[in-house]
Motif scaffolding. Structure first.
Motif, PDB file in Angstrom:
ATOM      1  N   SER A 201      16.724  34.885 -10.141  1.00 10.24           N
ATOM      2  CA  SER A 201      18.005  34.001 -10.228  1.00 10.24           C
ATOM      3  C   SER A 201      19.036  34.693 -11.061  1.00 10.24           C
ATOM      4  O   SER A 201      18.822  35.494 -11.938  1.00 10.24           O
ATOM      5  CB  SER A 201      17.666  32.619 -10.781  1.00 10.24           C
ATOM      6  OG  SER A 201      16.634  32.108 -10.276  1.00 10.24           O
TER       7      SER A 201
ATOM      8  N   PHE B 263      31.313  31.609  -8.050  1.00 11.62           N
ATOM      9  CA  PHE B 263      31.190  32.581  -6.972  1.00 11.62           C
ATOM     10  C   PHE B 263      32.041  32.220  -5.688  1.00 11.62           C
ATOM     11  O   PHE B 263      31.403  31.913  -4.496  1.00 11.62           O
ATOM     12  CB  PHE B 263      29.853  32.471  -6.551  1.00 11.62           C
ATOM     13  CG  PHE B 263      28.806  33.173  -7.683  1.00 11.62           C
ATOM     14  CD1 PHE B 263      29.289  33.947  -8.577  1.00 11.62           C
ATOM     15  CD2 PHE B 263      27.250  32.669  -7.610  1.00 11.62           C
ATOM     16  CE1 PHE B 263      28.383  34.645  -9.292  1.00 11.62           C
ATOM     17  CE2 PHE B 263      26.450  33.093  -8.653  1.00 11.62           C
ATOM     18  CZ  PHE B 263      27.015  34.278  -9.406  1.00 11.62           C
TER      19      PHE B 263
ATOM     20  N   SER C   3      30.119  35.435  -0.960  1.00  9.42           N
ATOM     21  CA  SER C   3      30.362  34.019  -1.326  1.00  9.42           C
ATOM     22  C   SER C   3      31.441  33.572  -0.090  1.00  9.42           C
ATOM     23  O   SER C   3      31.441  32.343   0.124  1.00  9.42           O
ATOM     24  CB  SER C   3      30.921  33.729  -2.546  1.00  9.42           C
ATOM     25  OG  SER C   3      32.016  34.464  -2.636  1.00  9.42           O
TER      26      SER C   3
ATOM     27  N   THR D  49      24.818  38.806   4.359  1.00  9.68           N
ATOM     28  CA  THR D  49      24.238  39.652   3.410  1.00  9.68           C
ATOM     29  C   THR D  49      23.931  41.022   3.928  1.00  9.68           C
ATOM     30  O   THR D  49      23.950  41.202   4.952  1.00  9.68           O
ATOM     31  CB  THR D  49      22.602  38.927   3.246  1.00  9.68           C
ATOM     32  OG1 THR D  49      22.017  38.689   4.578  1.00  9.68           O
ATOM     33  CG2 THR D  49      23.067  37.437   2.764  1.00  9.68           C
TER      34      THR D  49
ATOM     35  N   SER E 175      19.591  34.754  -1.204  1.00 13.38           N
ATOM     36  CA  SER E 175      20.123  33.595  -0.977  1.00 13.38           C
ATOM     37  C   SER E 175      21.154  33.018  -2.006  1.00 13.38           C
ATOM     38  O   SER E 175      21.089  33.521  -3.161  1.00 13.38           O
ATOM     39  CB  SER E 175      18.960  32.380  -0.474  1.00 13.38           C
ATOM     40  OG  SER E 175      18.104  32.176  -1.686  1.00 13.38           O
ATOM     41  N   SER E 176      21.686  31.871  -1.907  1.00 11.49           N
ATOM     42  CA  SER E 176      22.563  31.374  -2.914  1.00 11.49           C
ATOM     43  C   SER E 176      22.745  29.809  -2.672  1.00 11.49           C
ATOM     44  O   SER E 176      22.369  29.155  -1.909  1.00 11.49           O
ATOM     45  CB  SER E 176      24.119  31.907  -2.685  1.00 11.49           C
ATOM     46  OG  SER E 176      24.505  31.531  -1.412  1.00 11.49           O
TER      47      SER E 176
ATOM     48  N   PHE F 245      25.711  28.115  -4.208  1.00 11.27           N
ATOM     49  CA  PHE F 245      27.160  28.237  -4.961  1.00 11.27           C
ATOM     50  C   PHE F 245      27.593  27.275  -5.716  1.00 11.27           C
ATOM     51  O   PHE F 245      28.220  27.339  -6.590  1.00 11.27           O
ATOM     52  CB  PHE F 245      28.145  29.099  -3.729  1.00 11.27           C
ATOM     53  CG  PHE F 245      28.044  30.162  -3.351  1.00 11.27           C
ATOM     54  CD1 PHE F 245      27.671  31.413  -4.121  1.00 11.27           C
ATOM     55  CD2 PHE F 245      27.707  30.548  -1.993  1.00 11.27           C
ATOM     56  CE1 PHE F 245      27.744  32.478  -3.692  1.00 11.27           C
ATOM     57  CE2 PHE F 245      27.624  31.799  -1.670  1.00 11.27           C
ATOM     58  CZ  PHE F 245      27.312  32.799  -2.477  1.00 11.27           C
TER      59      PHE F 245
ATOM     60  N   THR G  80      24.933  30.096  -8.384  1.00 14.56           N
ATOM     61  CA  THR G  80      23.544  31.013  -8.549  1.00 14.56           C
ATOM     62  C   THR G  80      23.150  31.707  -7.241  1.00 14.56           C
ATOM     63  O   THR G  80      23.256  31.114  -6.241  1.00 14.56           O
ATOM     64  CB  THR G  80      22.197  29.840  -8.840  1.00 14.56           C
ATOM     65  OG1 THR G  80      22.473  29.163 -10.062  1.00 14.56           O
ATOM     66  CG2 THR G  80      20.931  30.732  -8.963  1.00 14.56           C
ATOM     67  N   VAL G  81      22.700  32.779  -7.355  1.00 18.64           N
ATOM     68  CA  VAL G  81      22.091  33.526  -6.139  1.00 18.64           C
ATOM     69  C   VAL G  81      20.731  33.963  -6.531  1.00 18.64           C
ATOM     70  O   VAL G  81      20.453  34.334  -7.734  1.00 18.64           O
ATOM     71  CB  VAL G  81      22.937  34.920  -6.297  1.00 18.64           C
ATOM     72  CG1 VAL G  81      22.538  35.936  -5.430  1.00 18.64           C
ATOM     73  CG2 VAL G  81      24.389  34.598  -5.904  1.00 18.64           C
ATOM     74  N   TYR G  82      19.841  33.829  -5.338  1.00 17.92           N
ATOM     75  CA  TYR G  82      18.396  34.380  -5.693  1.00 17.92           C
ATOM     76  C   TYR G  82      17.996  35.616  -5.153  1.00 17.92           C
ATOM     77  O   TYR G  82      18.777  36.001  -4.105  1.00 17.92           O
ATOM     78  CB  TYR G  82      17.716  33.058  -4.975  1.00 17.92           C
ATOM     79  CG  TYR G  82      18.030  31.891  -5.815  1.00 17.92           C
ATOM     80  CD1 TYR G  82      17.247  31.376  -7.042  1.00 17.92           C
ATOM     81  CD2 TYR G  82      18.846  30.899  -5.480  1.00 17.92           C
ATOM     82  CE1 TYR G  82      17.723  30.191  -7.524  1.00 17.92           C
ATOM     83  CE2 TYR G  82      19.282  29.750  -5.755  1.00 17.92           C
ATOM     84  CZ  TYR G  82      18.478  29.254  -6.924  1.00 17.92           C
ATOM     85  OH  TYR G  82      18.998  28.136  -7.696  1.00 17.92           O
TER      86      TYR G  82
ATOM     87  N   CYS H  37      22.011  41.715 -11.785  1.00 19.11           N
ATOM     88  CA  CYS H  37      22.806  41.228 -10.622  1.00 19.11           C
ATOM     89  C   CYS H  37      24.134  41.675 -11.188  1.00 19.11           C
ATOM     90  O   CYS H  37      24.608  41.784 -12.384  1.00 19.11           O
ATOM     91  CB  CYS H  37      22.817  39.702 -10.807  1.00 19.11           C
ATOM     92  SG  CYS H  37      23.072  38.707 -12.057  1.00 19.11           S
TER      93      CYS H  37
END
Length: 125
Positions: A21, A29, A53, A58, A71-72, A74, A78-80, A96
């Protein structure tokens, strides 16, 4: 103050999965590219994946595409990074980073304005 923090690293067996994360504070974002980089001991930092964002598009490094998914959420800033079928070669500190603008297919660390501390991922054989 702008902060970017990666978390979720740890020790995992080869073939296992891990989800990292990246959470931002001090900014949201919006209109940013959020990318994952990794750096193994003795090696240069390399790009892994990126999400924009602005439109949710991607990109992936060729070697990771099919195993990793970015993935996100927003709304949570948070971005994963979902990492499956992990290999010992994936062992590295994962960072990140963020820059203003869209993602590109190439990853140049100097282009990214904000960086998190990184989280250690260790894959045992």
């Amino acid at each position: 103050e702008v902060q970017l923090q990666a978390s979720g690293g740890g020790l995992v067996q080869a073939g296992g999965s891990l989800r990292l994360s990246c959470t931002a504070s001090g900014f949201t974002f919006d209109d940013y590219a959020i990318a994952w980089f990794r750096q193994a001991p003795g090696k240069e930092r390399e790009g892994v994946s990126c999400i924009s964002s602005g439109d949710g598009s991607t990109t992936y490094a060729d070697s990771e595409k099919g195993r990793f998914t970015i993935s996100s959420d927003f709304a949570k800033n948070t971005v994963y990074l979902q990492m499956n079928s992990l290999k010992p070669e994936d062992t590295a500190v994962y960072y990140c980073a963020a820059e203003v603008g869209p993602c590109s297919d190439t990853y140049y660390p100097y282009e990214y304005d904000y960086w998190g501390r990184g989280t250690q991922v260790t894959v045992s054989s």
